[in-house]
Enzyme design. Structure first.
Site, mmCIF file in Angstrom:
data_model
loop_
_atom_site.group_PDB
_atom_site.id
_atom_site.type_symbol
_atom_site.label_atom_id
_atom_site.label_comp_id
_atom_site.label_asym_id
_atom_site.label_seq_id
_atom_site.Cartn_x
_atom_site.Cartn_y
_atom_site.Cartn_z
ATOM 1 N N ALA A 3 1.157 -1.084 -0.202
ATOM 2 C CA ALA A 3 -0.139 0.318 -0.175
ATOM 3 C C ALA A 3 0.715 1.032 0.509
ATOM 4 O O ALA A 3 2.497 1.464 0.152
ATOM 5 C CB ALA A 3 -1.070 0.067 1.199
ATOM 6 N N GLY A 18 -0.306 -4.811 0.528
ATOM 7 C CA GLY A 18 -1.685 -5.352 -0.446
ATOM 8 C C GLY A 18 -2.120 -5.355 -2.159
ATOM 9 O O GLY A 18 -2.185 -6.689 -2.224
ATOM 10 N N GLU A 35 3.306 -6.205 6.778
ATOM 11 C CA GLU A 35 2.353 -4.737 8.221
ATOM 12 C C GLU A 35 3.025 -4.832 9.024
ATOM 13 O O GLU A 35 2.730 -3.560 10.123
ATOM 14 C CB GLU A 35 0.982 -5.004 7.735
ATOM 15 C CG GLU A 35 0.493 -4.767 6.578
ATOM 16 C CD GLU A 35 0.685 -5.844 5.848
ATOM 17 O OE1 GLU A 35 -0.125 -5.838 4.005
ATOM 18 O OE2 GLU A 35 1.617 -6.640 6.042
#
Length: 257
Positions: free
Chosen positions: A65, A108, A131
């Site tokens: 992301a 993502g 993440e």
């Protein structure tokens, strides 16, 4: 349609979407996700397209992301903007989606690959959910889709540790379909897409629905849907063509009717 972050075109009956933010390794910002989803829906409703191919470039499918976009987010802003609503729309696409993955497919990017039906990866492809190193977690389906694919223990290991996983290991755990030489990833993905594009479209669509239903329902409910969909295939001219071709010992010519 006008797109800022993707390139789109068709090859015969295959609709191609190429992620195009090369300066940031195809990092997914919210507008880019929206563009991808809108193009998926456009191809899904285009009767001349039977299969959709999603690809990045040789260095990255999508490296995660856009972190800069999220720096000022709060629980309230996220709840109000609902940035994952577009992701939910991907699961509604009826046609097959094939991902051609080279280089990085992280965060993502890994989630986007998991939202596809089939994945062809290059030997250089690297998957993972980093993440946790940012103090957050996957939010676009990573914990759910990966757990369904590899089971609880392995999903926790990969996500908790933020592991970078080579394509062969991801293949060994049944998450992707093929690992091929880097230079033929797109060629192999297109070959697969072309094979699917020559199958009966209604049967392909109903098979996809039944297989995904098997992931989320009881055996008996899944069997009910399978049988209903089986019966529905007999409403198509392609069913007649397929069975006649078999009896006549020739290749069928499916029209999507």
């Amino acid at each position: 349609m006008t797109s800022e972050y993707i390139n789109t075109y068709t090859i015969d009956k295959v609709g191609v979407i190429q992620l195009f933010r090369p300066n940031v390794a195809n990092a997914l910002n919210r507008l880019m996700v929206k563009e991808i989803v809108e193009q998926l829906e456009h191809f899904d409703h285009n009767s001349s397209v039977r299969v959709i191919l999603l690809k990045g470039n040789e260095k990255a499918f999508a490296a995660g992301a856009d972190i800069g976009e999220m720096l000022d987010d709060s629980p309230l802003s996220l709840e109000m903007s609902n940035p994952f609503a577009d992701w939910d729309r991907i699961r509604l696409i009826k046609k097959p989606i094939i991902a051609a993955v080279e280089g990085l497919a992280l965060g993502g990017g890994f989630e986007l690959a998991l939202h596809c039906d089939l994945v062809v990866a290059g030997e250089n492809a690297t998957f993972g959910f980093p993440e946790v190193s940012l103090g957050v977690m996957p939010g676009a389906g990573g914990t759910q889709l990966l757990t369904k694919a590899v089971g609880t223990a392995k999903a926790l290991e990969w996500i908790w540790l933020g592991k970078m996983i080579r394509a062969q290991e991801v293949l060994d755990h049944g998450v992707i379909n093929q690992v091929v030489a880097n230079e033929i990833v797109e060629e192999e993905a297109m070959r697969l897409a072309e094979q699917l594009s020559n199958q009966a479209p209604l049967a392909i669509r109903l098979i996809k629905e039944a297989v995904y239903e098997a992931m989320d329902t009881s055996l008996m409910e899944g069997l009910k849907l399978e049988r209903k969909n089986f019966y529905l295939t007999f409403s198509s001219q392609d069913q007649t063509e397929g069975m006649k071709a078999f009896m006549e010992k020739r290749n069928p010519s499916f029209k999507g009717e």
